[in-house]
Design a protein around this motif. Structure first.
Motif, PDB file in Angstrom:
ATOM      1  N   ASP A 185       0.821  -1.188  -0.128  1.00 56.20           N
ATOM      2  CA  ASP A 185      -0.109   0.147   0.347  1.00 56.20           C
ATOM      3  C   ASP A 185       0.926   1.284  -0.092  1.00 56.20           C
ATOM      4  O   ASP A 185       1.816   1.509  -0.672  1.00 56.20           O
ATOM      5  CB  ASP A 185      -0.606  -0.110   0.841  1.00 56.20           C
ATOM      6  CG  ASP A 185      -1.958   0.916   1.120  1.00 56.20           C
ATOM      7  OD1 ASP A 185      -1.735   2.042   0.524  1.00 56.20           O
ATOM      8  OD2 ASP A 185      -3.181   0.629   1.573  1.00 56.20           O
ATOM      9  N   LYS A 186       1.293   1.950   1.202  1.00 56.49           N
ATOM     10  CA  LYS A 186       1.866   2.938   1.348  1.00 56.49           C
ATOM     11  C   LYS A 186       3.074   2.068   1.726  1.00 56.49           C
ATOM     12  O   LYS A 186       4.708   3.088   0.606  1.00 56.49           O
ATOM     13  CB  LYS A 186       1.417   3.814   2.421  1.00 56.49           C
ATOM     14  CG  LYS A 186      -0.011   4.805   2.250  1.00 56.49           C
ATOM     15  CD  LYS A 186       0.465   5.545   2.969  1.00 56.49           C
ATOM     16  CE  LYS A 186      -0.901   7.276   3.030  1.00 56.49           C
ATOM     17  NZ  LYS A 186      -1.341   7.845   4.000  1.00 56.49           N
ATOM     18  N   SER A 187       3.937   1.157   1.967  1.00 56.41           N
ATOM     19  CA  SER A 187       5.001   0.152   2.044  1.00 56.41           C
ATOM     20  C   SER A 187       5.078  -0.403   0.449  1.00 56.41           C
ATOM     21  O   SER A 187       4.348  -0.994   0.774  1.00 56.41           O
ATOM     22  CB  SER A 187       4.464  -0.314   3.588  1.00 56.41           C
ATOM     23  OG  SER A 187       4.445   0.643   4.412  1.00 56.41           O
ATOM     24  N   ILE A 188       6.408  -0.875   0.981  1.00 52.82           N
ATOM     25  CA  ILE A 188       6.620  -2.282   0.355  1.00 52.82           C
ATOM     26  C   ILE A 188       7.190  -3.198   1.427  1.00 52.82           C
ATOM     27  O   ILE A 188       7.494  -3.256   2.041  1.00 52.82           O
ATOM     28  CB  ILE A 188       8.174  -1.662  -0.678  1.00 52.82           C
ATOM     29  CG1 ILE A 188       8.550  -3.132  -1.180  1.00 52.82           C
ATOM     30  CG2 ILE A 188       8.896  -1.371   0.616  1.00 52.82           C
ATOM     31  CD1 ILE A 188       9.610  -2.635  -2.237  1.00 52.82           C
ATOM     32  N   ILE A 189       6.407  -4.260   0.822  1.00 56.03           N
ATOM     33  CA  ILE A 189       7.058  -5.595   2.126  1.00 56.03           C
ATOM     34  C   ILE A 189       7.210  -6.981   1.209  1.00 56.03           C
ATOM     35  O   ILE A 189       6.706  -7.357   0.614  1.00 56.03           O
ATOM     36  CB  ILE A 189       5.104  -5.480   2.997  1.00 56.03           C
ATOM     37  CG1 ILE A 189       4.200  -4.694   3.148  1.00 56.03           C
ATOM     38  CG2 ILE A 189       5.269  -6.787   3.575  1.00 56.03           C
ATOM     39  CD1 ILE A 189       3.370  -4.960   3.694  1.00 56.03           C
ATOM     40  N   ASN A 190       8.239  -7.088   2.071  1.00 60.77           N
ATOM     41  CA  ASN A 190       8.995  -8.569   1.373  1.00 60.77           C
ATOM     42  C   ASN A 190       8.606  -9.429   2.620  1.00 60.77           C
ATOM     43  O   ASN A 190       9.243  -9.045   3.619  1.00 60.77           O
ATOM     44  CB  ASN A 190      10.250  -7.972   1.309  1.00 60.77           C
ATOM     45  CG  ASN A 190      10.913  -7.751  -0.140  1.00 60.77           C
ATOM     46  OD1 ASN A 190      10.004  -7.940  -0.995  1.00 60.77           O
ATOM     47  ND2 ASN A 190      11.108  -6.419  -0.705  1.00 60.77           N
ATOM     48  N   GLN A 191       8.351 -10.938   2.145  1.00 63.06           N
ATOM     49  CA  GLN A 191       7.641 -12.053   3.052  1.00 63.06           C
ATOM     50  C   GLN A 191       8.219 -12.609   2.461  1.00 63.06           C
ATOM     51  O   GLN A 191       8.609 -13.639   1.495  1.00 63.06           O
ATOM     52  CB  GLN A 191       6.260 -11.895   3.005  1.00 63.06           C
ATOM     53  CG  GLN A 191       5.786 -10.840   3.489  1.00 63.06           C
ATOM     54  CD  GLN A 191       4.195 -11.405   3.486  1.00 63.06           C
ATOM     55  OE1 GLN A 191       3.516 -11.294   2.353  1.00 63.06           O
ATOM     56  NE2 GLN A 191       3.239 -12.560   4.495  1.00 63.06           N
ATOM     57  N   ARG A 192       9.367 -13.801   3.886  1.00 62.65           N
ATOM     58  CA  ARG A 192       9.930 -14.174   3.352  1.00 62.65           C
ATOM     59  C   ARG A 192       9.484 -15.546   4.413  1.00 62.65           C
ATOM     60  O   ARG A 192       9.795 -15.493   5.234  1.00 62.65           O
ATOM     61  CB  ARG A 192      11.427 -14.005   3.456  1.00 62.65           C
ATOM     62  CG  ARG A 192      12.110 -13.051   3.077  1.00 62.65           C
ATOM     63  CD  ARG A 192      13.489 -13.165   3.837  1.00 62.65           C
ATOM     64  NE  ARG A 192      14.171 -13.946   2.761  1.00 62.65           N
ATOM     65  CZ  ARG A 192      15.583 -14.568   3.123  1.00 62.65           C
ATOM     66  NH1 ARG A 192      16.158 -13.602   3.609  1.00 62.65           N
ATOM     67  NH2 ARG A 192      16.522 -15.116   2.524  1.00 62.65           N
ATOM     68  N   GLY A 193       9.359 -16.974   3.925  1.00 65.89           N
ATOM     69  CA  GLY A 193       9.814 -18.141   4.700  1.00 65.89           C
ATOM     70  C   GLY A 193      10.174 -19.330   4.542  1.00 65.89           C
ATOM     71  O   GLY A 193      11.252 -19.337   3.869  1.00 65.89           O
ATOM     72  N   ILE A 194      10.597 -19.129   6.282  1.00 59.41           N
ATOM     73  CA  ILE A 194      12.142 -20.552   6.517  1.00 59.41           C
ATOM     74  C   ILE A 194      11.338 -21.123   6.332  1.00 59.41           C
ATOM     75  O   ILE A 194      10.143 -21.928   5.394  1.00 59.41           O
ATOM     76  CB  ILE A 194      11.725 -20.214   8.113  1.00 59.41           C
ATOM     77  CG1 ILE A 194      12.172 -19.402   8.676  1.00 59.41           C
ATOM     78  CG2 ILE A 194      12.318 -21.019   8.377  1.00 59.41           C
ATOM     79  CD1 ILE A 194      13.175 -18.381   8.535  1.00 59.41           C
ATOM     80  N   GLY A 195      12.419 -22.614   5.167  1.00 61.45           N
ATOM     81  CA  GLY A 195      12.834 -23.388   3.932  1.00 61.45           C
ATOM     82  C   GLY A 195      12.303 -22.956   2.790  1.00 61.45           C
ATOM     83  O   GLY A 195      12.780 -23.272   2.280  1.00 61.45           O
ATOM     84  N   GLN A 196      11.261 -21.948   2.867  1.00 60.25           N
ATOM     85  CA  GLN A 196      11.124 -22.028   1.651  1.00 60.25           C
ATOM     86  C   GLN A 196      11.761 -21.230   0.670  1.00 60.25           C
ATOM     87  O   GLN A 196      12.097 -21.236  -0.457  1.00 60.25           O
ATOM     88  CB  GLN A 196       9.465 -21.568   1.220  1.00 60.25           C
ATOM     89  CG  GLN A 196       8.687 -21.077  -0.150  1.00 60.25           C
ATOM     90  CD  GLN A 196       7.216 -20.442   0.011  1.00 60.25           C
ATOM     91  OE1 GLN A 196       6.994 -20.599   0.359  1.00 60.25           O
ATOM     92  NE2 GLN A 196       7.155 -19.589  -1.262  1.00 60.25           N
TER      93      GLN A 196
END
Length: 396
Positions: A185-196
């Motif tokens: 939205d206003k922010s940029i979000i990077n999501q990281r999953g452990i293992g993946q």
């Protein structure tokens, strides 16, 4: 038996997956939170905090293995090697599930935790105003704590959602596995999953410091290395959000300090006193309507809290939280329970059974009930007095 644990994807019919999807839908129709699938037993779900049966059909040993193969496909080998595995399963556009699948004495079991696609908000969860205030802190450490299944992940999701809607930040989440999915939205979000997407929390957190973050969410601070890196990240100008499996703010501070060796205690006390901005501790309690809601303890950093951490006087933290309610927006579990009781959301019995200090809360409840009784009497007397005046007026 060896053939049973080998996998040929072309031979899978996915009939077991169809049955699973039926029960997942049934769970959601009943507003359940978790589906329990166990070899040698029938399908059950957790609905309003209680385990209830959703079928009479018993899952056989062979069926449980077939289901695992259908869900995991080529990752089934990973399950056989590690004996348990975390992953996410998408039912539809509205719901995903966090899954832990594992071997047990009768075969294979799995637990599916429902994750709504609609992101929660601080308002929809009825969380205290202090939780929203934590979202605007530029740096420091904020912890959400509580037992398993108390809604920690949901509270963190509401905070990330709030930051995303209000501020232009770079947010990195490190989770095991990724649960709520965010859209920039206003922010940029990077999501990281452990293992993946990442090897472990410590390595991912260390890497995050080189990725220009403003906010870092660490799904869980499981070990000493992760805690130390998280505190370093908070010290160097980042807002770090994470969870611990502790029952309240006092235990949270004690747990962190207790994980470090004696010769490191002074350094860690100074670091924690400097970086810790708040603790949100949660317990789910049963409402008078038979549902569940969160009772929330809030610690907000102030000079007194900082001093208690530095001096190792964590036994006094609960009193400091209680006395800071009007000034700092803090509250103990017992204060939260009293407020829920006063609003008619929970019963007196439920408040007492969930309290930290039963005797202290009992006195507060008695005082509250006595005050309400006096108010009712005064109101009754006022009404009678006005009726008498009206009668006199009519006679004249």
């Amino acid at each position: 038996m060896k053939d049973l644990y080998t996998i040929n994807i072309d031979e899978l019919t996915f009939e077991m997956t169809k049955k699973l999807r039926f029960y997942l839908s049934k769970l959601l129709e009943n507003n359940g939170s978790d589906l329990h699938v166990k070899s040698g037993s029938n399908i059950r779900g957790r609905i309003n905090g209680q385990i209830v049966s959703l079928s009479k059909e018993v899952l056989t040993h062979k069926d449980s293995i077939t289901l695992a193969k259908e869900l995991l496909r080529t990752r089934f080998v990973e399950l056989v090697e590690n004996k348990n595995l975390d992953f996410t399963y998408k039912l539809n556009d509205d719901f995903r599930f966090r899954v832990n699948i594992f071997f047990q004495i009768d075969g294979i079991s799995a637990v599916f935790r429902a994750i709504p696609a609609v992101l929660p908000t601080i308002e929809s969860l009825s969380l205290p105003k202090s939780v929203r205030d934590f979202c605007s802190i530029p740096r420091g450490l904020v912890l959400v704590t509580g037992p398993t299944g108390s809604g920690k992940t949901t509270t963190l999701a509401s905070m990330i959602n709030s930051i995303n809607k209000q501020f232009s930040k770079h947010i990195i989440t490190i989770e095991d596995p990724v649960e709520f999915i965010y859209k920039d939205d206003k922010s940029i979000i990077n999501q990281r999953g452990i293992g993946q997407d990442a090897l472990n929390f410590a390595d991912s957190l260390r890497a995050a410091l080189r990725e220009d973050p403003d906010v870092i969410l660490v799904g869980e601070m499981r070990d000493l290395e992760t805690i130390e890196i998280a505190m370093h990240a908070a010290e160097t100008g980042h807002l770090v959000l994470s969870t611990l499996h502790t029952v309240d703010a006092k235990e949270t501070i004690g747990r962190i300090l207790g994980m470090f060796p004696g010769h490191d205690q002074n350094r860690i006390k100074m670091s924690l006193a400097s970086t810790l901005q708040g603790v949100v501790s949660q317990r789910l309690v049963r409402t008078v309507e038979g549902k569940r809601t969160a009772a929330v303890e809030i610690l907000v950093k102030n000079a007194r809290i900082e001093s208690l951490i530095l001096e190792g006087r964590d036994g006094e933290i609960t009193d400091a939280i209680k006395e800071g309610k009007d000034i700092y927006g803090t509250q103990t579990f017992d204060q939260a329970l009293l407020e829920l009781y006063a609003k008619g959301i929970i019963s007196r019995k439920e408040a007492l059974s969930s309290s930290t200090s039963k005797n202290d809360l009992l006195m507060d409840l008695d005082y509250y009930d006595a005050q309400k009784t006096m108010e009712k009497r005064r109101l009754s007397d006022f009404e009678v007095e006005n009726v008498d005046k009206d009668i006199v007026g009519l006679k004249k």
